[in-house]
Write a protein that holds these residues in place. Structure first.
Motif, PDB file in Angstrom:
ATOM      1  N   LYS A   1      16.416 -33.854 -51.131  1.00  0.00           N
ATOM      2  CA  LYS A   1      17.352 -32.756 -51.351  1.00  0.00           C
ATOM      3  C   LYS A   1      17.399 -32.452 -52.843  1.00  0.00           C
ATOM      4  O   LYS A   1      17.577 -33.350 -53.657  1.00  0.00           O
ATOM      5  N   THR A   2      17.254 -31.182 -53.200  1.00  0.00           N
ATOM      6  CA  THR A   2      17.260 -30.800 -54.617  1.00  0.00           C
ATOM      7  C   THR A   2      18.381 -29.813 -54.904  1.00  0.00           C
ATOM      8  O   THR A   2      18.942 -29.187 -54.002  1.00  0.00           O
ATOM      9  N   ILE A   3      18.672 -29.665 -56.183  1.00  0.00           N
ATOM     10  CA  ILE A   3      19.698 -28.723 -56.644  1.00  0.00           C
ATOM     11  C   ILE A   3      19.129 -27.309 -56.547  1.00  0.00           C
ATOM     12  O   ILE A   3      17.945 -27.095 -56.745  1.00  0.00           O
ATOM     13  N   TYR A   4      19.986 -26.358 -56.256  1.00  0.00           N
ATOM     14  CA  TYR A   4      19.561 -24.958 -56.151  1.00  0.00           C
ATOM     15  C   TYR A   4      18.790 -24.518 -57.394  1.00  0.00           C
ATOM     16  O   TYR A   4      19.080 -24.967 -58.501  1.00  0.00           O
ATOM     17  N   ALA A   5      17.859 -23.611 -57.206  1.00  0.00           N
ATOM     18  CA  ALA A   5      17.070 -23.083 -58.320  1.00  0.00           C
ATOM     19  C   ALA A   5      17.886 -22.105 -59.161  1.00  0.00           C
ATOM     20  O   ALA A   5      17.570 -21.856 -60.309  1.00  0.00           O
ATOM     21  N   TRP A  38      16.186 -30.416 -59.688  1.00  0.00           N
ATOM     22  CA  TRP A  38      16.182 -31.882 -59.758  1.00  0.00           C
ATOM     23  C   TRP A  38      16.637 -32.395 -58.399  1.00  0.00           C
ATOM     24  O   TRP A  38      17.317 -31.710 -57.650  1.00  0.00           O
ATOM     25  N   SER A  39      16.344 -33.649 -58.123  1.00  0.00           N
ATOM     26  CA  SER A  39      16.847 -34.231 -56.873  1.00  0.00           C
ATOM     27  C   SER A  39      18.347 -34.475 -57.033  1.00  0.00           C
ATOM     28  O   SER A  39      18.834 -34.759 -58.128  1.00  0.00           O
ATOM     29  N   ALA A  40      19.065 -34.367 -55.926  1.00  0.00           N
ATOM     30  CA  ALA A  40      20.522 -34.562 -55.948  1.00  0.00           C
ATOM     31  C   ALA A  40      20.867 -35.960 -56.459  1.00  0.00           C
ATOM     32  O   ALA A  40      21.849 -36.143 -57.171  1.00  0.00           O
ATOM     33  N   ALA A  41      20.049 -36.960 -56.092  1.00  0.00           N
ATOM     34  CA  ALA A  41      20.311 -38.333 -56.536  1.00  0.00           C
ATOM     35  C   ALA A  41      20.199 -38.467 -58.050  1.00  0.00           C
ATOM     36  O   ALA A  41      21.009 -39.140 -58.687  1.00  0.00           O
ATOM     37  N   GLN A  42      19.208 -37.815 -58.641  1.00  0.00           N
ATOM     38  CA  GLN A  42      19.047 -37.861 -60.100  1.00  0.00           C
ATOM     39  C   GLN A  42      20.225 -37.200 -60.799  1.00  0.00           C
ATOM     40  O   GLN A  42      20.731 -37.712 -61.796  1.00  0.00           O
ATOM     41  N   ARG A  46      22.968 -38.910 -63.315  1.00  0.00           N
ATOM     42  CA  ARG A  46      23.225 -38.389 -64.660  1.00  0.00           C
ATOM     43  C   ARG A  46      24.713 -38.116 -64.877  1.00  0.00           C
ATOM     44  O   ARG A  46      25.274 -38.454 -65.911  1.00  0.00           O
ATOM     45  N   LEU A  47      25.333 -37.461 -63.888  1.00  0.00           N
ATOM     46  CA  LEU A  47      26.742 -37.092 -64.030  1.00  0.00           C
ATOM     47  C   LEU A  47      27.656 -38.316 -64.027  1.00  0.00           C
ATOM     48  O   LEU A  47      28.605 -38.390 -64.804  1.00  0.00           O
TER      49      LEU A  47
END
Length: 107
Positions: A1-5, A38-42, A46-47
């Motif tokens: 799963k990735t963050i929206y573009a 980026w992947s949601a996990a990454q 980070r956050l």
């Protein structure tokens, strides 16, 4: 799963747009744009390890509370006073300077 573009549209994805806006509010404008694709996990990693936010939430050692609260008080704004508060500390009047010190100590 990735963050929206790109930023989610409020009309089509209200929950995603609200979450995106809240993260930008807490971590700073443009945070989510830096993490697009980026992947949601990454991003989560980070956050969660953001030192500035950790310092804001860290409980003071002398506190008995399990968390640190940052209280925000709602109230009327005097436009003249608000404009003065934006000026440097040495450029505001003594009464407003004292009020500003009190707010800072309570914060």
């Amino acid at each position: 799963k990735t963050i929206y573009a790109r930023r989610p549209e409020e009309e089509r994805q209200p929950d995603a747009a609200a979450a995106w806006a809240k993260i930008d509010q807490v971590y700073g404008r443009g945070t989510m744009e830096r993490f697009t694709k980026w992947s949601a996990a990454q991003v989560y990693d980070r956050l969660i390890n953001d030192q500035r936010v950790k310092n804001l939430l860290r409980t003071p050692e002398e506190s008995t509370k399990p968390y640190n609260a940052v209280l925000v008080q709602e109230g009327e704004v005097n436009p003249e006073q608000a404009e003065m508060l934006l000026k440097g500390f040495s450029k505001i009047g003594a009464r407003l300077r004292c009020t500003k010190k009190t707010w800072a100590q309570k914060f």
